[in-house]
Design a protein around this motif. Structure first.
Motif, PDB file in Angstrom:
ATOM      1  N   UNK A   1       0.837  -1.204   0.000  1.00  0.00           N
ATOM      2  CA  UNK A   1       0.000   0.000   0.000  1.00  0.00           C
ATOM      3  C   UNK A   1       0.866   1.246   0.000  1.00  0.00           C
ATOM      4  N   UNK A   2       1.867   1.292   0.884  1.00  0.00           N
ATOM      5  CA  UNK A   2       2.754   2.448   0.977  1.00  0.00           C
ATOM      6  C   UNK A   2       3.490   2.647  -0.346  1.00  0.00           C
ATOM      7  N   UNK A   3       4.053   1.590  -0.887  1.00  0.00           N
ATOM      8  CA  UNK A   3       4.814   1.705  -2.132  1.00  0.00           C
ATOM      9  C   UNK A   3       3.934   2.173  -3.281  1.00  0.00           C
ATOM     10  N   UNK A   4       2.736   1.638  -3.385  1.00  0.00           N
ATOM     11  CA  UNK A   4       1.827   2.050  -4.453  1.00  0.00           C
ATOM     12  C   UNK A   4       1.406   3.505  -4.281  1.00  0.00           C
ATOM     13  N   UNK A   5       1.112   3.902  -3.056  1.00  0.00           N
ATOM     14  CA  UNK A   5       0.699   5.288  -2.815  1.00  0.00           C
ATOM     15  C   UNK A   5       1.826   6.256  -3.173  1.00  0.00           C
TER      16      UNK A   5
END
Length: 52
Positions: free
Chosen positions: A27-31
């Motif tokens: 989630x963090x990487x995609x955001x």
């Protein structure tokens, strides 16, 4: 700040310390990818393609 940014901000310390779940890490990487792309698409494209 929108909801996704607030969630990401909360998760970043866990991400940095390598104690977040795989789902949270993803989630963090995609955001971050989305935000970087929105702010500077050309720079994002160069950074993304040189890291893969």
């Amino acid at each position: 700040m929108n909801k996704e940014c607030e969630i990401t901000r909360d998760l970043i310390p866990l991400y940095i310390d390598h104690i977040s779940s795989d789902a949270s890490r993803d989630y963090v990487e995609e955001h971050v990818r989305i935000v970087l792309n929105a702010k500077n698409p050309k720079r994002y494209a160069i950074a993304y393609h040189t890291s893969h």
